[in-house]
Design a protein around this motif. Structure first.
Motif, PDB file in Angstrom:
ATOM      1  N   ASP A  99      43.375  54.876  65.564  1.00 44.49           N
ATOM      2  CA  ASP A  99      41.942  54.780  65.932  1.00 44.49           C
ATOM      3  C   ASP A  99      42.040  53.975  66.960  1.00 44.49           C
ATOM      4  OD1 ASP A  99      39.987  56.538  66.684  1.00 44.49           O
ATOM      5  OD2 ASP A  99      38.984  54.790  65.431  1.00 44.49           O
ATOM      6  N   ALA A 100      42.044  52.998  66.609  1.00 46.70           N
ATOM      7  CA  ALA A 100      42.033  51.105  67.266  1.00 46.70           C
ATOM      8  C   ALA A 100      42.933  51.457  68.242  1.00 46.70           C
ATOM      9  CB  ALA A 100      41.867  50.024  66.218  1.00 46.70           C
ATOM     10  N   ARG A 101      43.958  51.651  68.300  1.00 47.53           N
ATOM     11  CA  ARG A 101      45.226  51.070  69.651  1.00 47.53           C
ATOM     12  C   ARG A 101      44.555  52.934  70.738  1.00 47.53           C
ATOM     13  NH1 ARG A 101      47.099  48.316  73.246  1.00 47.53           N
ATOM     14  NH2 ARG A 101      48.959  49.592  73.834  1.00 47.53           N
ATOM     15  N   THR A 102      44.324  53.552  69.813  1.00 47.84           N
ATOM     16  CA  THR A 102      43.330  55.293  70.975  1.00 47.84           C
ATOM     17  C   THR A 102      42.159  54.316  71.400  1.00 47.84           C
ATOM     18  OG1 THR A 102      43.789  56.457  69.265  1.00 47.84           O
ATOM     19  CG2 THR A 102      43.122  57.247  70.986  1.00 47.84           C
ATOM     20  N   GLN A 103      41.317  53.277  70.960  1.00 50.47           N
ATOM     21  CA  GLN A 103      39.970  52.917  71.864  1.00 50.47           C
ATOM     22  C   GLN A 103      40.636  52.269  72.694  1.00 50.47           C
ATOM     23  OE1 GLN A 103      36.706  52.007  68.960  1.00 50.47           O
ATOM     24  NE2 GLN A 103      37.489  54.112  68.057  1.00 50.47           N
ATOM     25  N   GLU A 104      41.548  51.118  72.505  1.00 48.51           N
ATOM     26  CA  GLU A 104      42.277  49.956  73.425  1.00 48.51           C
ATOM     27  C   GLU A 104      41.891  50.718  74.631  1.00 48.51           C
ATOM     28  OE1 GLU A 104      44.941  47.349  71.223  1.00 48.51           O
ATOM     29  OE2 GLU A 104      43.405  47.149  69.640  1.00 48.51           O
ATOM     30  N   SER A 114      41.803  53.453  75.781  1.00 44.14           N
ATOM     31  CA  SER A 114      41.076  54.636  76.323  1.00 44.14           C
ATOM     32  C   SER A 114      40.665  53.476  77.057  1.00 44.14           C
ATOM     33  CB  SER A 114      39.950  55.372  75.485  1.00 44.14           C
ATOM     34  OG  SER A 114      39.198  54.444  74.932  1.00 44.14           O
ATOM     35  N   HIS A 115      39.850  52.210  77.214  1.00 49.56           N
ATOM     36  CA  HIS A 115      38.947  51.374  77.834  1.00 49.56           C
ATOM     37  C   HIS A 115      40.165  50.319  79.053  1.00 49.56           C
ATOM     38  CE1 HIS A 115      36.159  52.150  74.168  1.00 49.56           C
ATOM     39  NE2 HIS A 115      35.164  52.120  75.269  1.00 49.56           N
ATOM     40  N   GLU A 116      40.935  50.537  79.024  1.00 50.30           N
ATOM     41  CA  GLU A 116      41.789  49.445  79.975  1.00 50.30           C
ATOM     42  C   GLU A 116      41.849  50.364  81.276  1.00 50.30           C
ATOM     43  OE1 GLU A 116      46.103  49.988  78.261  1.00 50.30           O
ATOM     44  OE2 GLU A 116      45.440  48.144  76.642  1.00 50.30           O
TER      45      GLU A 116
END
Length: 77
Positions: free
Chosen positions: A68-73, A75-77
């Motif tokens: 989840d944390a990696r997915t959020q990172e 998606s914000h790139e």
């Protein structure tokens, strides 16, 4: 530095399991974690989670948190 390698061990030190869970949740792969001589080998950890449903759940939760944390990172790139 102490080492922890015992693939046949049926019980586990909670402090070691807690450290692994925390590192997985932070995004480290189990293989990376287990390269540390102070940690058990991957097969030992897999034996632990196979024998302990609560530890298995904690590990699965940690993996989901890391994903989840990696997915959020991403998606914000």
């Amino acid at each position: 530095m102490s080492t922890y390698r015992n693939a046949g061990r049926k019980t586990y030190p909670p402090v070691i399991a807690d450290a692994i869970i925390a590192k997985v949740a932070s995004g480290l792969a189990l293989g990376q974690i287990c390269e540390d001589r102070a940690m058990p080998c991957k097969q030992t950890f897999y034996n632990w989670i196979s024998d302990d449903p609560m530890l298995s759940k904690r590990y699965a939760d940690a993996v989901r948190a890391a994903i989840d944390a990696r997915t959020q990172e991403v998606s914000h790139e």
